[in-house]
Design an enzyme around this catalytic site. Structure first.
Site: not given
Length: 507
Positions: A272-275, A297, A387, A391
């Site tokens: 997934g997205v992020g730090n 993704e 948010n 996905g």
């Protein structure tokens, strides 16, 4: 490589459709459903949304309620979501967003929002479940003489938008590197039930489609030229909490290899997205595993680093979401990366059939988890959207291994991210295999709810909250003996009430 936009429009007919963003925006009527390109800050139109927002503001000043339904691949950027929301021009948003103004309007009841699994969006449009798609607005890197389109830095739902929309507006962005040409794999083999066939993708780096988007040129009503970069903010350096979470994940993967449940080069990675996600990828880049692959993704900085080092041999995604420094590295060495990256439509990058076949290792963030392993990844205290599910559900339910990660506390320790009962359920206990915080890792595979509860409290909860969680669970056992999933229903959500008070005082 930067060329002028007009040099990238090589089709004679479409050259006659070139116009300003303002003229193109005038072709979008109020109430239209508009499918725009864009996926996690990549490949979104840059000029037309601003022109459309200006038109909306003028209409509102004269008493006209000018708003559209906005459909995208995922989140976009301030130049799209931001400007349209500030103009109060979005009536319905789907399937995912991360813009603060959009979020505020959704939670204030000023904008409707349908939060969808990203793999479902294209098929729901094809099924006709979401209503008519009136206009598609799609950024491309160029147009071939025969009218085929060179996709941009994201694919997302663009294939479906172009196929399904009544009318099409193209935004040709000369800032996008022409080295992107050939990096895409657009699959046109999907069918509607009962005529569906298996998706013939058997390895993460495989190609089953075409390098270009097909387009019915008779539907194109405007071509807009632009020269603007994608906007993505830099990722923060991994902090101690993120590094500890990453260490737990990597240690676990090593044990799975040693136990013979994973091959030495692991299985395709999804992140997934992020730090925290980038911290895990940084750990893998310096870890013991070699010749890894990715089927994800969004391709972020961490995976770009792994491709550069050789730890990752290939990566499949639907979008490139790089910080400015990583984007420069990508553009400067695009010949190297183009041989190792494949960009697909999100209906393929996130498709449950493919995810399960490839045996993906899925790693996604969450807001909170409860002691039985249910995960909330979208709502703050049950009511306010953050948010969206994105996905994460596509991968979690179908992955070979499914991780959910979070710090054990929020608001400087004032809120526990491990609670008796989550205030909103996105991923049920049936889809969650492994929970990880900086405190530790809970392997939930094959455990009953009662076994899960003890392990999650012991391994994942912050020490400050373990006694209260243990006390809650022990009382639940006593007051509802013999129950499969013991709960004190009259107080299961009281932790959220406390958290709400903390958030109100720290807002």
């Amino acid at each position: 490589m930067v060329t002028s936009p007009v040099e990238r429009i090589r089709n004679t007919l479409l050259k006659t459709k070139i116009m300003s963003a303002e003229a193109a925006a005038a072709l979008i009527p109020t109430g239209a459903n508009v499918g725009m390109s864009g996926f996690t800050g990549a490949g979104y139109p840059k000029q037309l949304p601003a022109a459309l927002a200006k038109r909306m503001k003028h209409a509102h000043a004269t008493g006209e309620d000018f708003r559209i339904g906005l459909w995208t691949g995922a989140s976009t950027a301030p130049e799209l979501d931001g400007v349209l929301a500030e103009a109060h021009g979005i009536s319905m948003r789907l399937p995912y967003q991360s813009d603060p103004t959009v979020r505020k309007q959704i939670n204030a009841g000023e904008m409707q929002y349908t939060d969808l699994h990203l793999s479902h969006v294209a098929q729901l449009v094809w099924f006709g479940f979401l209503g008519n798609l009136d206009i598609a607005v799609v950024e491309v890197a160029g147009i071939l003489p025969d009218g085929r389109l060179i996709p941009s830095s994201s694919v997302g739902n663009n294939k479906t938008w172009i196929d399904q929309a009544d009318k099409i507006i193209l935004e040709v962005n000369s800032m996008q590197n022409m080295g992107l040409e050939g990096m895409h794999d657009i699959y046109y083999g999907t069918q509607l039930p009962p005529d569906r066939q298996p998706i013939p993708l058997v390895r993460a780096s495989g190609r089953i489609g075409e390098a270009y988007l097909r387009c019915d040129l008779s539907k194109v009503i405007a071509v807009v030229q632009t020269n603007q970069p994608d906007r993505n903010t830099p990722f923060a350096e991994p902090d101690e909490t993120s590094q500890r979470i990453a260490s737990h994940v990597i240690d676990f993967l090593g044990k799975e290899v040693k136990a013979g449940r994973l091959p030495a080069d692991l299985l395709p990675l999804q992140s997934g997205v992020g730090n925290i996600a980038n911290a895990v990828l940084a750990g893998l880049n310096h870890g013991p595993f070699e010749k890894m692959t990715a089927y994800t993704e969004v391709l972020q900085d961490g995976m770009l680093d792994m491709l550069r080092s050789g730890k990752l041999t290939s990566a499949s995604a639907t979008a490139l979401s790089f910080s400015p420094a990583a984007l420069k590295e990508f553009n400067d060495n695009i010949d190297f990366y183009s041989k190792r990256i494949v960009l697909r439509p999100q209906e393929i990058s996130n498709h449950p059939e493919v995810v399960r076949r490839l045996g993906v290792i899925a790693m996604n963030a969450m807001i909170e988890a409860d002691i039985y392993g249910n995960v909330n990844s979208t709502h703050i205290k049950g009511t306010s959207i953050m948010n969206g599910i994105g996905g994460s559900g596509d991968f979690a339910r179908n992955a070979f291994l499914s991780f959910f990660v979070t710090p054990s506390t929020a608001k400087n320790g004032a809120i526990s991210c491990i609670v008796p009962m989550v205030s909103h359920v996105d991923h049920t206990e049936h889809d969650v295999q492994i929970l990880v915080t900086e405190q530790g890792l809970a392997d939930l595979r094959g455990l009953s709810p009662k076994q899960r509860a003890r392990l999650i409290i012991e391994k994942c909860a912050h020490p400050d909250y373990r006694p209260a969680l243990t006390e809650y669970y022990e009382r639940a056992l006593r007051e509802s003996p013999g129950q499969h999933t013991p709960h004190l229903m009259h107080e299961a959500l009281t932790w959220q009430e406390t958290a709400l008070r903390v958030m109100e005082t720290t807002a």
